[in-house]
Design a protein around this motif. Structure first.
Motif, PDB file in Angstrom:
ATOM      1  N   ILE A  75      44.423 -31.548  44.376  1.00 25.58           N
ATOM      2  CA  ILE A  75      43.874 -31.127  43.082  1.00 25.58           C
ATOM      3  C   ILE A  75      42.372 -31.371  43.119  1.00 25.58           C
ATOM      4  O   ILE A  75      41.929 -32.494  43.430  1.00 25.58           O
ATOM      5  CB  ILE A  75      44.500 -31.949  41.918  1.00 25.58           C
ATOM      6  CG1 ILE A  75      46.041 -31.934  41.966  1.00 25.58           C
ATOM      7  CG2 ILE A  75      43.966 -31.475  40.564  1.00 25.58           C
ATOM      8  CD1 ILE A  75      46.671 -30.580  41.795  1.00 25.58           C
ATOM      9  N   VAL A  85      48.844 -37.671  40.207  1.00 26.50           N
ATOM     10  CA  VAL A  85      48.260 -37.219  41.472  1.00 26.50           C
ATOM     11  C   VAL A  85      47.909 -38.459  42.296  1.00 26.50           C
ATOM     12  O   VAL A  85      47.186 -39.326  41.802  1.00 26.50           O
ATOM     13  CB  VAL A  85      46.956 -36.402  41.221  1.00 26.50           C
ATOM     14  CG1 VAL A  85      46.463 -35.779  42.512  1.00 26.50           C
ATOM     15  CG2 VAL A  85      47.161 -35.334  40.146  1.00 26.50           C
ATOM     16  N   CYS A  95      41.904 -27.190  47.895  1.00 29.74           N
ATOM     17  CA  CYS A  95      42.767 -27.488  46.736  1.00 29.74           C
ATOM     18  C   CYS A  95      43.488 -26.251  46.197  1.00 29.74           C
ATOM     19  O   CYS A  95      42.927 -25.156  46.168  1.00 29.74           O
ATOM     20  CB  CYS A  95      41.925 -28.098  45.610  1.00 29.74           C
ATOM     21  SG  CYS A  95      41.136 -29.628  46.118  1.00 29.74           S
ATOM     22  N   VAL A 155      44.704 -26.244  43.019  1.00 30.24           N
ATOM     23  CA  VAL A 155      44.260 -26.166  41.618  1.00 30.24           C
ATOM     24  C   VAL A 155      42.874 -26.797  41.556  1.00 30.24           C
ATOM     25  O   VAL A 155      42.677 -27.898  42.077  1.00 30.24           O
ATOM     26  CB  VAL A 155      45.197 -26.951  40.664  1.00 30.24           C
ATOM     27  CG1 VAL A 155      44.727 -26.812  39.221  1.00 30.24           C
ATOM     28  CG2 VAL A 155      46.635 -26.507  40.795  1.00 30.24           C
ATOM     29  N   GLN A 169      53.482 -26.434  37.464  1.00 27.13           N
ATOM     30  CA  GLN A 169      52.666 -27.504  38.039  1.00 27.13           C
ATOM     31  C   GLN A 169      51.523 -27.890  37.090  1.00 27.13           C
ATOM     32  O   GLN A 169      51.245 -29.070  36.862  1.00 27.13           O
ATOM     33  CB  GLN A 169      52.086 -27.037  39.379  1.00 27.13           C
ATOM     34  CG  GLN A 169      51.266 -28.112  40.044  1.00 27.13           C
ATOM     35  CD  GLN A 169      50.322 -27.545  41.076  1.00 27.13           C
ATOM     36  OE1 GLN A 169      49.785 -26.449  40.904  1.00 27.13           O
ATOM     37  NE2 GLN A 169      50.113 -28.286  42.135  1.00 27.13           N
ATOM     38  N   LEU A 229      50.769 -31.437  35.118  1.00 23.89           N
ATOM     39  CA  LEU A 229      49.521 -32.215  35.184  1.00 23.89           C
ATOM     40  C   LEU A 229      49.042 -32.569  33.772  1.00 23.89           C
ATOM     41  O   LEU A 229      48.735 -33.724  33.471  1.00 23.89           O
ATOM     42  CB  LEU A 229      48.430 -31.411  35.899  1.00 23.89           C
ATOM     43  CG  LEU A 229      48.561 -31.272  37.419  1.00 23.89           C
ATOM     44  CD1 LEU A 229      47.533 -30.282  37.953  1.00 23.89           C
ATOM     45  CD2 LEU A 229      48.388 -32.626  38.095  1.00 23.89           C
TER      46      LEU A 229
END
Ligand SMILES: NC(=O)C1=CN([C@@H]2O[C@H](COP(=O)(O)OP(=O)(O)OC[C@H]3O[C@@H](n4cnc5c(N)ncnc54)[C@H](OP(=O)(O)O)[C@@H]3O)[C@@H](O)[C@H]2O)C=CC1
Ligand SMILES: O=C(O)[C@@H]1CCC=N1
Length: 272
Positions: A3, A25, A62, A64, A140, A144
């Motif tokens: 991320i 994360v 990454c 995202v 996802q 988060l």
């Protein structure tokens, strides 16, 4: 999946701290970049996150990427970068729309308005997503946001007013409390200002807990506090007279500022 976070000001730092605190994360999967490297290094010393050399490196590594720069820095930055269509780009900027983001990235884009209170895993993250998100990307992304806050989807029509209630509000509430404390000290100079501030913070925490734990409506709490013929009633009468017009003005002025920001962002779309 890594991320990414580009820009480590108030909100970028909050996201690092909140994702680490919630364990959503693993720190080594957080890849960050900030224009001024020292901010990233200070965070790395505490959280052991990975620092990229460039914003491009964040995008390359990454799936995202949260772009946490100021509104007018978002589109120019994204235009400079070469971002894979597989990468989900998330902007946190007030005044930058999904359409603006879709204009500079061919893959999935979302808009989130986070709040500094999510450093304590509380508060509301407002979000809106483009149609381009796959089910997996959406799941996802929600995972988060939900790990650090109450994730609330809103339309782009609602997002600006809701921003004031969720994201500007911690600052606005602090402003209200300061004004409350200053008025108390003007009335009674013997009362120390720091004591007045501490009393208000503790009272605010207790009020929030009571409202939430007992699922009280604001009107029910008012009824519980304001003894009939008592003191609080008088205070409430004053608030009823003075606050509505003040809040109306607050929403009008913040709307104007949102409109100005949106115009400036649009200008970047046409001029650059
Ligand atoms: N503050 C808040 O409560 C909220 C903010 N937002 C949004 O979040 C965004 C950021 O706001 P905020 O955190 O308050 O702002 P800050 O000014 O605190 O942070 C901006 C950060 O972006 C960095 N930066 C600027 N350009 C680049 C670049 N090209 N590459 C990498 N980093 C860069 C700056 O680096 P440097 O250290 O060099 O200055 C700085 O650390 C805004 O778009 C705002 O609308 C949304 C909701 C709430
Ligand atoms: O004041 C701002 O512009 C940002 C967006 C919402 C909260 N802080």
């Amino acid at each position: 999946m890594n991320i990414g976070i580009i820009g480590l000001g108030s909100i970028g730092q909050m996201l690092v701290k909140a994702f680490c605190k919630s364990a959503a994360v693993p720190p080594e999967k957080l890849v960050v970049f900030n224009r001024t490297r020292e901010k990233a290094e200070r965070l790395q010393a505490e959280y052991n996150i990975a620092i990229a050399e460039t914003a491009q490196e964040v995008c390359d590594q990454c799936g995202v990427v949260f772009v946490c720069t100021k509104p007018l820095d978002i589109l120019p930055l994204l235009r400079e970068l070469s971002v894979s269509a597989q990468t989900h780009v998330v902007s946190v900027a007030a005044g930058v729309s999904i359409a603006d983001l879709e204009g500079v990235h061919t893959g999935a884009v979302s808009k989130v308005i986070p709040t500094v209170t999510s450093q304590e895993l509380r508060g509301v993250s407002l979000y809106a997503c483009s149609q381009r998100l796959s089910d997996e990307q959406r799941e996802q992304f929600l995972g988060l946001l939900s790990s650090i806050s109450l994730a609330q989807e809103v339309s782009e029509q609602e997002i600006e007013t809701a921003t004031i209630l969720t994201s500007s509000a911690p600052g606005l509430i602090a402003g209200i409390l300061e004004s409350f404390a200053q008025a108390a000290v003007r009335k009674t100079p013997e009362l120390q200002i720091d004591l007045a501030r501490r009393m208000l913070v503790e009272t605010m925490l207790g009020t929030a807990m009571l409202l939430q734990k007992e699922q009280l409506g604001f009107d029910q709490l008012i009824e519980r506090v304001a003894t009939k013929g008592g003191i609080t009633e008088e205070g409430l009468r004053v608030l009823d007279k003075t606050l509505p017009s003040g809040f109306d003005e607050l929403f009008a002025m913040t709307e104007s500022k949102h409109d100005l920001l949106k115009q400036l962002v649009q200008k970047q779309n046409t001029v650059e």
